[in-house]
Write a protein that holds these residues in place. Structure first.
Motif, mmCIF file in Angstrom:
data_model
loop_
_atom_site.group_PDB
_atom_site.id
_atom_site.type_symbol
_atom_site.label_atom_id
_atom_site.label_comp_id
_atom_site.label_asym_id
_atom_site.label_seq_id
_atom_site.Cartn_x
_atom_site.Cartn_y
_atom_site.Cartn_z
ATOM 1 N N ALA A 181 71.834 -46.529 -35.719
ATOM 2 C CA ALA A 181 72.815 -46.418 -36.970
ATOM 3 C C ALA A 181 74.624 -47.001 -36.213
ATOM 4 O O ALA A 181 75.220 -47.408 -37.075
ATOM 5 C CB ALA A 181 73.059 -45.392 -37.836
ATOM 6 N N ALA A 182 74.454 -45.999 -35.266
ATOM 7 C CA ALA A 182 75.791 -46.146 -35.222
ATOM 8 C C ALA A 182 76.810 -46.028 -36.373
ATOM 9 O O ALA A 182 77.784 -46.881 -35.993
ATOM 10 C CB ALA A 182 76.276 -47.451 -34.193
ATOM 11 N N GLU A 183 77.192 -44.893 -36.638
ATOM 12 C CA GLU A 183 78.254 -44.663 -37.911
ATOM 13 C C GLU A 183 78.883 -43.725 -37.145
ATOM 14 O O GLU A 183 78.610 -43.013 -36.908
ATOM 15 C CB GLU A 183 77.365 -43.890 -38.836
ATOM 16 N N PRO A 184 80.459 -44.424 -37.754
ATOM 17 C CA PRO A 184 81.221 -43.975 -36.876
ATOM 18 C C PRO A 184 81.603 -42.569 -37.880
ATOM 19 O O PRO A 184 82.082 -42.489 -39.348
ATOM 20 C CB PRO A 184 82.530 -44.099 -36.713
ATOM 21 N N THR A 185 82.695 -41.198 -37.354
ATOM 22 C CA THR A 185 83.456 -40.679 -38.238
ATOM 23 C C THR A 185 83.853 -41.155 -39.028
ATOM 24 O O THR A 185 84.226 -40.870 -40.502
ATOM 25 C CB THR A 185 83.968 -39.507 -37.334
#
Length: 285
Positions: A181-185
């Protein structure tokens, strides 16, 4: 003028003190020890490991070479740089994503080296390319290799510091699905496997920007390490004053180590040169 951050320790790193190598086709300045430049005083700063300011001549570049266990990213200042990697075939191109990509000003290309990957960076244009090559130490070894490429707005950088990278939201314990998913903060940034935030700003003459340490995105709250860099973009006409300190006036190519600061502290930046100043913030654990 913003109130000075009195607890901060600020140590300039002058442009002329950096490591320097001119290979003819490549003119490179090294903030930290790199390749044939070694200085035991400059190995890393927090998780920041490499900060090279490179100029590559037309139709030259870095042939395919391997990386592993490093977070590597290129920030394009001027010109064009073409990225190809070991997971795709030459000739495949997308506007934005993980494939063959012609990077231009405003673009950032990010690589998780992880278990091992190979890529090339070539200037296939007729003009010199100027960019920053930056490496960070990841919070874990043996990660799955991954690429991200994203374009960041020039107009937004002229309004305030624009976050470019922020930690992967799932953190060091990320699952396979989290990694995919590679969701950043921070929304609209590139996720990095480190407790690090990168931001960029273009500060107009006589204008002031502020940076809140940690950007409400990091795990380590105390004793942050913030590195500031002013790229050589305006033929020496750009200059900033950091935290209102005369000893922390930075010209093009200069940087500064900022330590003894905590998440939530606010650093002030004032553009005092004859041209707008592009400023890079690397805020790490």
């Amino acid at each position: 003028m913003s109130k000075a951050l009195y607890n901060a320790k600020i140590v300039p790193r002058r442009s002329g003190e950096r490591g320097h190598a001119n290979h003819g086709w490549l003119d490179s300045y090294h903030t930290f020890s790199f390749a044939n430049y070694y200085d035991p005083k400059f190995q890393n700063f927090g998780s920041l490991r490499v900060l090279n300011e490179d100029r590559v001549d037309a139709h030259r570049g870095f042939d395919t070479h391997p990386h592993r266990d490093a977070e590597i990213f290129s920030y394009i200042l001027n010109g064009e740089l073409t990225h190809r990697d070991s997971m795709i075939k030459k000739g495949k191109e997308t506007k934005e994503g993980d494939d063959f990509f012609k990077m231009k000003r405003g673009d950032v290309q990010f690589t998780t080296g992880g278990t091992g990957i190979a890529h090339s960076e070539q200037n296939e244009s007729n003009k010199q390319v100027h960019f920053l090559q930056i490496w960070a130490l990841p919070w874990a070894r043996g990660l799955t290799p991954r690429y991200h490429t994203k374009t960041f707005s020039e107009d937004a950088k002229r309004e305030a510091f624009l976050p470019i990278l922020s930690p992967l939201k799932a953190g060091p314990g990320a699952s396979y699905d989290d990694e995919k998913a590679a969701e950043p903060t921070l929304p609209d940034t590139i996720p990095i496997h480190a407790d690090l935030v990168m931001a960029a700003g273009i500060i107009g003459v006589d204008k002031r920007f502020k940076w809140t340490v940690g950007a409400n995105a990091v795990r380590k709250q105390g004793s942050r390490n913030v590195y500031i860099h002013v790229p050589m973009c305006k033929n020496g006409s750009a200059k900033i004053r950091l935290d209102g300190r005369e000893e922390a006036v930075l010209g093009e190519g200069d940087g500064a180590f900022v330590s003894n600061v905590n998440a939530g502290d606010v650093l002030s930046f004032e553009s005092i040169g004859e041209a707008e100043a592009e400023v890079i913030v690397l805020d790490s654990d």
